[in-house]
Scaffold this active site. Sequence first.
Site, PDB file in Angstrom:
ATOM      1  N   VAL A  65       0.820  -1.226   0.000  1.00  0.00           N
ATOM      2  CA  VAL A  65       0.000   0.000   0.000  1.00  0.00           C
ATOM      3  C   VAL A  65       0.851   1.273   0.000  1.00  0.00           C
ATOM      4  O   VAL A  65       0.414   2.316  -0.493  1.00  0.00           O
ATOM      5  CB  VAL A  65      -0.988   0.051   1.199  1.00  0.00           C
ATOM      6  CG1 VAL A  65      -2.004  -1.063   1.125  1.00  0.00           C
ATOM      7  CG2 VAL A  65      -0.276   0.071   2.541  1.00  0.00           C
ATOM      8  N   TYR A 158       3.205   6.776  14.722  1.00  0.00           N
ATOM      9  CA  TYR A 158       1.921   6.088  14.533  1.00  0.00           C
ATOM     10  C   TYR A 158       0.749   7.030  14.833  1.00  0.00           C
ATOM     11  O   TYR A 158      -0.233   7.083  14.094  1.00  0.00           O
ATOM     12  CB  TYR A 158       1.883   4.856  15.452  1.00  0.00           C
ATOM     13  CG  TYR A 158       0.733   3.902  15.229  1.00  0.00           C
ATOM     14  CD1 TYR A 158       0.672   3.136  14.069  1.00  0.00           C
ATOM     15  CD2 TYR A 158      -0.269   3.743  16.182  1.00  0.00           C
ATOM     16  CE1 TYR A 158      -0.368   2.235  13.872  1.00  0.00           C
ATOM     17  CE2 TYR A 158      -1.306   2.842  16.004  1.00  0.00           C
ATOM     18  CZ  TYR A 158      -1.361   2.097  14.832  1.00  0.00           C
ATOM     19  OH  TYR A 158      -2.393   1.202  14.647  1.00  0.00           O
ATOM     20  N   ALA A 160       0.782  10.279  14.604  1.00  0.00           N
ATOM     21  CA  ALA A 160       0.746  11.272  13.527  1.00  0.00           C
ATOM     22  C   ALA A 160       0.090  10.695  12.270  1.00  0.00           C
ATOM     23  O   ALA A 160      -0.731  11.353  11.625  1.00  0.00           O
ATOM     24  CB  ALA A 160       2.161  11.751  13.205  1.00  0.00           C
ATOM     25  N   ILE A 191      -6.714  -4.236  21.260  1.00  0.00           N
ATOM     26  CA  ILE A 191      -7.397  -5.410  20.709  1.00  0.00           C
ATOM     27  C   ILE A 191      -6.396  -6.556  20.678  1.00  0.00           C
ATOM     28  O   ILE A 191      -5.239  -6.376  20.298  1.00  0.00           O
ATOM     29  CB  ILE A 191      -7.907  -5.119  19.268  1.00  0.00           C
ATOM     30  CG1 ILE A 191      -8.739  -3.817  19.224  1.00  0.00           C
ATOM     31  CG2 ILE A 191      -8.685  -6.311  18.708  1.00  0.00           C
ATOM     32  CD1 ILE A 191     -10.044  -3.814  19.972  1.00  0.00           C
TER      33      ILE A 191
END
Length: 247
Positions: A65, A158, A160, A191
Amino acid sequence: MSEKKKFALVTGGSRGIGKAICLQLAMDTEYKILINYKENASAAQETLNEIEKIGGSAEIIQFNVGDNKDVQNKLDQWHETNKDAIIEVIVNNAGITKDGLFMWMKPEDWNNVINTSLNGFFNVTNHLIQKLLVHKYGRIINMVSVSGLKGTPGQVNYSAAKGGIIAGTKALAQEIAKRNITVNAVAPGFIKTDMTGDLDEKELKKMIPMNRFGDAGEVAHLVSFLASKKSSYITGEVININGGIYS
């Protein structure tokens, strides 16, 4: 004109929350699931097998990605071989962490995290958005984090990246709402996944009003709702799912 085959793309869909989302969408919707992965082909295959076991239908698509050219090439190839298909649901889930105190943070640890999460959201969504606008219907769901809302020490990169996606979610939602396309963000707290495996659960539970970590399946149910027609008047929202840790 023949009815288009409808797909839901989940980036980073081979493991953890991404895998749970793939399975839930396969259970709850008519969509064929497009499982994206970067490196772990066997995990992606396992997710595909599990979807087929529950009577769903899925395909695997490999791309990074964070690499705009790779995203464009692979999605263009996919559209070339699936001319009668539309990716109607985009779940931007791929993300990585490279935690450390900001003072000691290496440029590559900053860049890699921003590139995967924030640029990943741009690369995938930007490439697919035109087809959704023409189609006049769609669901874009961005997986963010409690870190993007309240900030987490040791995770400036992370926080940001996720904070950037939250702002982008709100802006994009307003741009495309007239076309019947919703854009929402889901912000999980702690989680149970591979990603949180190294955390001291016993200690961290004390911070959580519900006194437990969440389950990936609980997050997946929320995403499935946002991917459905039932959520048609919800857009530009950030929905927390964190056991009350940030409320």
